[in-house]
Structures are given as C-alpha cells and as structure tokens.
Design a protein around this motif. Structure first.
Motif, mmCIF file in Angstrom:
data_model
loop_
_atom_site.group_PDB
_atom_site.id
_atom_site.type_symbol
_atom_site.label_atom_id
_atom_site.label_comp_id
_atom_site.label_asym_id
_atom_site.label_seq_id
_atom_site.Cartn_x
_atom_site.Cartn_y
_atom_site.Cartn_z
ATOM 1 N N LYS A 1 5.614 -0.681 -21.079
ATOM 2 C CA LYS A 1 4.772 -0.459 -19.967
ATOM 3 C C LYS A 1 4.902 -1.629 -18.961
ATOM 4 O O LYS A 1 4.779 -2.955 -19.273
ATOM 5 N N ARG A 2 5.620 -1.282 -17.869
ATOM 6 C CA ARG A 2 5.773 -2.311 -16.793
ATOM 7 C C ARG A 2 4.635 -3.051 -15.721
ATOM 8 O O ARG A 2 4.542 -3.833 -15.205
ATOM 9 N N GLU A 3 3.508 -2.025 -15.804
ATOM 10 C CA GLU A 3 2.655 -2.032 -14.824
ATOM 11 C C GLU A 3 1.278 -2.084 -15.180
ATOM 12 O O GLU A 3 1.052 -1.097 -16.284
ATOM 13 N N ASP A 4 0.479 -2.802 -15.001
ATOM 14 C CA ASP A 4 -0.957 -2.671 -15.307
ATOM 15 C C ASP A 4 -1.701 -2.091 -13.967
ATOM 16 O O ASP A 4 -1.908 -2.896 -13.183
ATOM 17 N N SER A 5 -2.023 -0.915 -14.190
ATOM 18 C CA SER A 5 -3.066 -0.476 -13.055
ATOM 19 C C SER A 5 -4.485 -0.870 -13.297
ATOM 20 O O SER A 5 -5.085 -0.588 -14.191
ATOM 21 N N PRO A 6 -4.909 -1.785 -12.250
ATOM 22 C CA PRO A 6 -6.512 -2.097 -12.710
ATOM 23 C C PRO A 6 -7.183 -0.797 -12.348
ATOM 24 O O PRO A 6 -6.929 0.133 -11.817
ATOM 25 N N ASP A 7 -8.231 -0.759 -13.172
ATOM 26 C CA ASP A 7 -9.104 0.261 -12.976
ATOM 27 C C ASP A 7 -10.339 0.297 -11.958
ATOM 28 O O ASP A 7 -11.362 -0.546 -11.829
ATOM 29 N N VAL A 8 -9.844 0.970 -10.791
ATOM 30 C CA VAL A 8 -10.711 0.888 -9.636
ATOM 31 C C VAL A 8 -11.353 2.071 -9.266
ATOM 32 O O VAL A 8 -11.905 2.475 -8.349
ATOM 33 N N ASP A 9 -11.309 2.945 -10.455
ATOM 34 C CA ASP A 9 -11.872 4.404 -10.347
ATOM 35 C C ASP A 9 -13.325 4.350 -9.730
ATOM 36 O O ASP A 9 -13.653 5.233 -8.823
ATOM 37 N N ASP A 10 -14.130 3.761 -10.447
ATOM 38 C CA ASP A 10 -15.677 3.812 -10.140
ATOM 39 C C ASP A 10 -15.743 3.195 -8.578
ATOM 40 O O ASP A 10 -16.549 3.919 -7.889
ATOM 41 N N THR A 11 -15.100 2.084 -8.167
ATOM 42 C CA THR A 11 -15.101 1.597 -6.657
ATOM 43 C C THR A 11 -14.617 2.618 -5.768
ATOM 44 O O THR A 11 -15.174 3.212 -4.776
ATOM 45 N N VAL A 12 -13.514 3.380 -6.001
ATOM 46 C CA VAL A 12 -13.102 4.366 -5.323
ATOM 47 C C VAL A 12 -13.999 5.836 -5.356
ATOM 48 O O VAL A 12 -14.039 6.305 -4.002
ATOM 49 N N ALA A 13 -14.385 6.254 -6.340
ATOM 50 C CA ALA A 13 -15.475 7.184 -6.327
ATOM 51 C C ALA A 13 -16.391 6.912 -5.379
ATOM 52 O O ALA A 13 -17.026 7.937 -4.591
ATOM 53 N N GLU A 14 -16.896 5.610 -5.405
ATOM 54 C CA GLU A 14 -18.126 5.280 -4.392
ATOM 55 C C GLU A 14 -17.660 5.313 -2.942
ATOM 56 O O GLU A 14 -18.282 5.960 -2.307
ATOM 57 N N ILE A 15 -16.508 4.979 -2.587
ATOM 58 C CA ILE A 15 -15.981 4.916 -1.315
ATOM 59 C C ILE A 15 -15.983 6.231 -0.735
ATOM 60 O O ILE A 15 -16.201 6.684 0.385
ATOM 61 N N ASP B 1 -17.284 9.187 10.033
ATOM 62 C CA ASP B 1 -16.954 7.911 10.703
ATOM 63 C C ASP B 1 -17.791 6.713 10.413
ATOM 64 O O ASP B 1 -16.929 5.658 10.196
ATOM 65 N N ALA B 2 -18.949 6.674 10.187
ATOM 66 C CA ALA B 2 -19.615 5.297 10.190
ATOM 67 C C ALA B 2 -19.194 4.558 8.865
ATOM 68 O O ALA B 2 -19.106 3.427 8.910
ATOM 69 N N ALA B 3 -18.987 5.357 7.845
ATOM 70 C CA ALA B 3 -18.433 4.764 6.718
ATOM 71 C C ALA B 3 -16.968 4.265 6.747
ATOM 72 O O ALA B 3 -16.695 3.181 6.142
ATOM 73 N N ALA C 1 -7.610 7.049 -5.081
ATOM 74 C CA ALA C 1 -8.017 8.017 -4.326
ATOM 75 C C ALA C 1 -7.521 9.425 -4.224
ATOM 76 O O ALA C 1 -7.873 10.667 -4.188
ATOM 77 N N LYS C 2 -5.982 9.424 -4.118
ATOM 78 C CA LYS C 2 -5.412 10.264 -3.980
ATOM 79 C C LYS C 2 -5.447 11.248 -5.418
ATOM 80 O O LYS C 2 -5.656 12.663 -5.130
ATOM 81 N N ARG C 3 -5.478 10.703 -6.614
ATOM 82 C CA ARG C 3 -5.831 11.423 -7.811
ATOM 83 C C ARG C 3 -7.032 12.088 -7.395
ATOM 84 O O ARG C 3 -7.436 13.242 -8.086
ATOM 85 N N ARG C 4 -8.325 11.535 -7.041
ATOM 86 C CA ARG C 4 -9.502 12.074 -6.616
ATOM 87 C C ARG C 4 -9.696 13.318 -5.873
ATOM 88 O O ARG C 4 -10.469 14.152 -6.215
#
Lengths: 433, 433
Positions: free
Chosen positions: A23-37, A46-48, A220-223
C-alpha cells in the motif's frame, strides 16, 4: 536503494507478491468533512461556495465574479510565451487527432426474425472538468480531459480551478481555450465538485465530472457518483520499463525518474534480462538524483517504492508485467512487437527506446489519464467514450413478434412476471385474430 | 391514482420537476455491517464465507461443497421443461448475436510525424457474476450478464448465487450453462462479493464483478470498487411510454404494469398527445390491476410513482423524455423514426406498437441491464465493452522524436517536471550528435 529482485531466487514469489500488494498511499479519511461541504452547497448554493472559497483560497467572490471572464482569460493568455503556446498547440492538435479516431459508430441491422436492432451513440450534454490548483495544476491535463469531451460532442464543458490568493495560471487558461472549454469558475475542492454535480444559481449542473484532485476532491467525486458520472479515482503514478541489456542506462534511469518525480507514492519498476544493466540503471538513477530539481520527492519514491527485477527471459518479463498491470509500460527490447503481443494488461504501452513515457504525457496523442493501482486489469484510460453513452434500439414487426414473442411469454411466466407476459400475449392475440 | 400532469397547465413545470426529483427508494444504511463482513472474509477466507452462509441461508458447507458441481447442475437442468429450455436457448442465441456485433476493433496507424499510434482491446481475465436468490433470481439476468462477458473473451467467469435452505434454481443453472459460466458457488450477500474480490483458498479472485443484488450486495460492490471493477449500481426499474391516441389502451397499460410489477419503487410514466387516451390507459391499468398476480406491488408502484402527462405535441414529449432520461423508452406513434431522432438520453428505445418492452427483457437481443435513475444522461447499458479494456500504443522513430520531442521538453519545463523533459533531451542529444 530500491528493491532488487531476482526471478531465480527462491524468495522471489513472496517478494514480488509483497511488491504487488504494498500500500503506497494513505488516504486521509475526509469523508465526513466532504459530506458536510456537499450538504452545505446543496442547501445554500452560491453562498456556500463563496464562503468556502474565501476560507480556503483567501479570495472574496460574489456570484458575478465566480466565473473567470473571457477578458481575464485574454489577459492571462497574452502572458504566455510564443514557445509555450506553440508547444501547447502542437500537443492539442495531436491529442485531438488521436481522439477523433475513437468516435464510435452507430449500428442498425435487420435479423432473421425481421426485427430491426441496433444502437446509437450520443454525447453527454454537459461535463465538468476539475483542475487542481497550485503545483499539480497541469495544462497538459486540461488538454487530456477537455479534448476528448469536445471531440465526443459535449455541448457545455465547464471547468473549475481554484485560484489561491487570486492567482490565475496562464498556461492552464490557454489549454482550456485551445481545448474549447466553455465556462471556467475560480473554485476548487469538494465545494466545486458539489456545485458541478448539484448546480447553484450561477453554475448550472453537469452530467459528468472528470479530472484529478486531492483527497477531498476524490471523496467528493465518490459521493456525487450516481447523481452524475465520474471518471476513475486516480492513484499515484506508476511506470514499468522492460529493457534488455542493449539500452542506455541513463535514458532508462530518466524514464524511471519521470514517474518518481511526480509524487513520493509513485512507483517505478525496471524488469531486465541483464542483471549488470539493472545495476547500471541503479547507478544512473543515483547520479541523476544528485542534481534533479525534484530529487527529494523522486528519491523518496525510488527508495521506498522502486524496484529492479532480473528475469531469465522476456516471456517471464511479460508474465510479471501482466500481474503488475502497469499504468505506463515502456518496452525497450530488440523485438518490441513480439513482446508487446504478450502484454494483456497495461494502460499505455510505449514501444522502443525512442519513445520515452514523457512523450505520452504531452504530445504523443493517446490520453495520459490512465488506470493506476493494477486497475488496468479491468479499466482503460480516458477516452471519447467516457463522454458518450449508447442507446440500444429494437423494433419488432408483427412477424418478428410472432416468431420470438412466445419465448418471451414463456420466460416471463417462469419468472412470475405476469404483466410482462401479458403485454406480449395481448398483441399476439390481435395478430392471431 | 397516478399523477395526472398537463403541459399546458401553469403549475406543470413545478410538478414535473418534483416528479423528476422524487426519491423513490430508501436505501437502508448497511455500510458498517458490510465493512465488517468484508474484513471478516479477507482475514478468515472460506471459514468466514461458510459461517455466514450457515447463518443467512441455513446450509452447512465445507470448502469442498462451496462450489456447485457439474453433476448437480446436470441433475437440476434435467428438471427444466422442453418449452422452457427452448425459450431460454432462443433468448441466449439472440442475445449472443446482438452482443457479438459490439466487439470493438483495434487500430494502428502512422501519422505525419512518423509516429505509429493506436490501441488494442483485450478482455478482462476473470469476471464474477452476482445472481440474487429467491424471488429476484432471474435466469434472463444470468444470460444478460454472462453472455457479454463470454463474447468479450473472459476466460474465467465465476457465478455466485445464494441457495437458501439448499434449494437450487434449475432455470438459473441452465441459463448459466447456456451462457458458458465456468464456476458456480452457492453463496450470496456481501460475503460472496468479498470472496470474488479478494479471493479465498477455494475461490480465486476476479477482476470485475457485475450483477444485481440487494442493499448489502450493492454496498459491498461499492466498497470493493477499485480493488476490482464493478458495473453500475442499479436502482428501481422505470419505463416511459410516448404514445399518440392511435393505440390500444390495454396494450399500453400492460407495458406500464410490466415495470410496475417489478417493485413498489418502480416508475411507469405515459406521455401522450391525447388526453382522452391518457384517461383510457388509466382505466385500463385499473382494470388489469383487479386480476394481476402481482397487483399489490404493481398497484402501489402505479399509485405512488406512476404518471400520465398530456403534451401538445411530440416535440414536447421528446424534450420531457430527455429530461427524464428513462431506462426504458417505448415509442408508440405514427412516425417512430422521426420521434426517435429527437431522443438524446435513454437506456433502450422500443420502437412501435409491436415492440413491448418485455421483448427487450428476454429475447430482443439488446441488454436488459440499463441505466436507471436518470443516469442514461451519462451512462449506457451493459455491453461487451464492460468486460474489455483498451491499451493505448505509441511508437516514435528518431524522426518523430525530432519533430515532436522539443514540444514535450518545453511543456515538461513549464510544469516543473524536469526528469520528464530530460528523458526527451537525452535522446535528442544523441540524435543531434
């Protein structure tokens, strides 16, 4: 030091399997942050997007300034040197010529039963192209993503590119113009992906999103996948070179380094039939690493993920290559066609010593967006087909329905789908009246 | 009662938009459970699969009995009636003939610079086919998934199908045999997907997994995506019929019901230029719903998700259809070719009143695995291409490198990728010596 493996050593299979599964890459788990965004952009539009752009890119926008104007593009593009412009134009022309050959054919025919069958290809109406900001903002990637979309016939191609502190990248904007991008928005991150997928008052939604990005963009693309189409989620870059002893060690070293310099997680592997040549390449890499601008990145990649594998013959090299299923495969051997014929899984093949992989990154013509992490076993590089879809066509005549309808009735009954069967029965009854 | 919409009413746009965006399916969140099952199968292999099969399907297996033997298939297949066998054989032959036409062509050419460019298609080596158990275990779906894989040239096609309480489905096994499936395992759920993706001692891993399944299967496919390829995640079935007034209301009613009977979340929509015909179809649906075997399911689907839309003309019908991007589209109008030409987004089109959608489910020839939930905007039905991948090819001559190499050097420099540039520079230097 990269790993040295020898096919004839007893521990080879174990070491090679470990290399494959490392495993060459550690993907940080940013899924919750992304779901919120994404939720934020869906509810506030637009405002967001404007608020998040202020926060991450330190620029104050309004709905009117989200889009980069034609005048701004003109001004930025005017800064590009003639030499850069000429190179980019040559690349665009060659990429376009290659991809135009990928346009698929429609088909229609009548079969023995008298049914007319076929299919028809059509373009996605609107596509979005994500372009990263900062160091990974490559004009070549703009060409590689945008040109296939336009060749496919995408009517509306919207690009998003973050501009931290408001700085525009002239070459990226020129690439967008040469490729025919229709709209450019100065936004990035998960908020840009959300805006493209769901739309805002200012940014109409698209049907498909492609292009590379960081962990937030990938999450975000996955979501949004399903709501819109997406391209693959690319992992770190890889190259496999298969070379016999009759090569310039420095050239091969540079080819290996041209992937290693992308990213510390990149992987460069040499398979050679000549152990001494393998050592010469290793020495040549070390020599180049002394002066290479990106020696810190390339050196880490080479030490941690690089490998030199000695094999008894090229047939063995081909077999190992197919297990690796490399993104980029360079064949530097006397009979490249014979070796190429044995390759079943690879994103792109570069044949012969006059075809360094870097040619393919820029001006060869084929796409440089390619399957990583062994996914060439089941997927392909980006193409015109990624921006098209196929509608199947079927037309029965009364005779055709008489010929094949009873089988449909029978199968519908066997699946307990009565209405399916009755829709055929009602018509056959009329024909038999 | 389904919804009645009229394009000429002032509230139409609002009602139509609401219809488009209505969420018809609640997917239970089973992601944590599925993650645990996958981890379990990865660490314990066969033992985990056997334990979970005991728990969910109430059968005690060993590694030796995971696979359904050829003798078991023989015995089950012997139970199939001649009429069912003949129908399934006709379906298989027609599906195979259609899909054989999808085999793509390799390409190779030399361009002005002297570079040889092209691509080559190859099959995925090993594919896995998920077949649901119980009510949704359709032999037609086995044909629709397995035949394209075999036409593509997949060497090893492994099928998984749960057999609750040990009961085998003879028609499913016959379909597998007719399609050329190589291995069949009596397992299902997320554990079967995990076994196919990661392999166990008994079940070698595959490269791509296709086929429908419940929420657990869908979540498992999403999770293993990247490690292996997957097909789309299918939503509930949909049909859109565009019909003028010159049609048999009962036929159209049956066509609408043939999707409604699949699932309470299915959606059936009629767009018609003739309001009175729309009412006649509604009446015909009600009449059929009094006796239809699956009237409970079909009735709920029709009442909750069905719609009848009146439009002033067929051009408007085509525009609305393209916004819906239906999975199945039936055109029952005088000039079907003229209307068909206006359709840009649809999974499959059925032309004319003699082509009920059910023909396409079984014996038409085109695939019945099609994009749902408006995804025909960006994706296609299952095809031979889903089991193949493309390797791009590029070969430079010294002259070709002289011609285009300098542009690659220039672009590499502009992207600060020095080794990329040097790999070209080193070769050009040799040529210019």
């Amino acid at each position: 030091m990269p790993q040295f493996l020898d096919f004839d050593q007893p521990d080879f299979e174990q070491a090679f399997t470990a290399l494959l599964s490392a495993k060459r890459e550690d993907s940080p788990d940013v899924d919750d942050t992304v779901a919120e965004i994404i939720a934020n952009v869906r509810s506030k539009g637009d405002a967001a997007v404007i608020e998040l752009t202020q926060k991450f890119d330190r620029i104050a926008l309004t709905p009117d300034t989200l889009r980069i104007t034609a005048a701004e593009v003109d001004a930025a593009v005017a800064e590009v040197s003639d030499a850069d412009r000429t190179a980019l134009e040559l690349a665009a022309a060659r990429i376009r010529a290659y991809h135009e050959r990928q346009l698929p054919e429609d088909a229609q025919w009548q079969d023995d039963a008298g049914a007319t069958l076929g299919w028809r290809w059509s373009a996605v109406s609107a596509a979005g192209l994500y372009v990263p900001g900062g160091l990974a903002s490559y004009p070549s990637s703009v060409l590689m993503n945008a040109i296939p979309a336009k060749v496919a016939g995408v009517e509306r191609l919207a690009m998003v590119v973050p501009t931290p502190d408001g700085v525009l990248n002239p070459l990226v904007l020129l690439a967008a113009r040469l490729a025919g991008v229709d709209e450019i928005y100065r936004i990035g991150g998960a908020q840009a992906v959300a805006a493209l997928a769901y739309g805002t008052d200012t940014i109409p939604p698209v049907d498909k999103i492609t292009g590379p990005g960081n962990a937030y963009v990938a999450a975000a693309k996955r979501r949004v996948f399903g709501k819109v189409g997406i391209d693959m989620i690319a992992g770190p870059s890889e190259i496999l070179v298969i070379a016999d002893g009759d090569n310039d060690a420095d050239w091969i070293a540079l080819d290996l380094l041209s992937q290693a310099e992308h990213d510390e997680s990149a992987q460069s592997i040499l398979i050679t039939t000549d152990k001494a040549f393998g050592r010469a390449v290793s020495d040549a890499v070390d020599a180049r690493l002394e002066t290479l601008e990106r020696r810190a990145i390339a050196g880490t990649s080479w030490r941690e993920n690089g490998a030199i594998i000695t094999v008894p013959d090229l047939a063995t090299a081909a077999k190992l290559s197919n297990r690796i299923a490399p993104e980029h495969l360079e064949l530097c051997v006397a009979d490249v066609d014979a070796l190429s014929a044995q390759i079943t899984h690879a994103g792109a093949i570069f044949l012969g010593q006059w075809t360094p992989e870097a040619i393919g990154d820029y001006v060869g013509g084929p796409n440089h967006v390619l399957p990583t992490a062994r996914s060439a076993r089941f997927s392909s590089g980006l193409s015109v087909l990624d921006f098209m879809k196929r509608t199947t066509l079927a037309r029965m005549t009364p005779d055709a329905l008489r010929a094949i309808g009873p089988s449909a009735e029978r199968l519908a009954r066997s699946e307990s789908l009565e209405a399916h069967g009755l829709s055929v029965t009602a018509r056959l009854r009329k024909l038999n009246d």
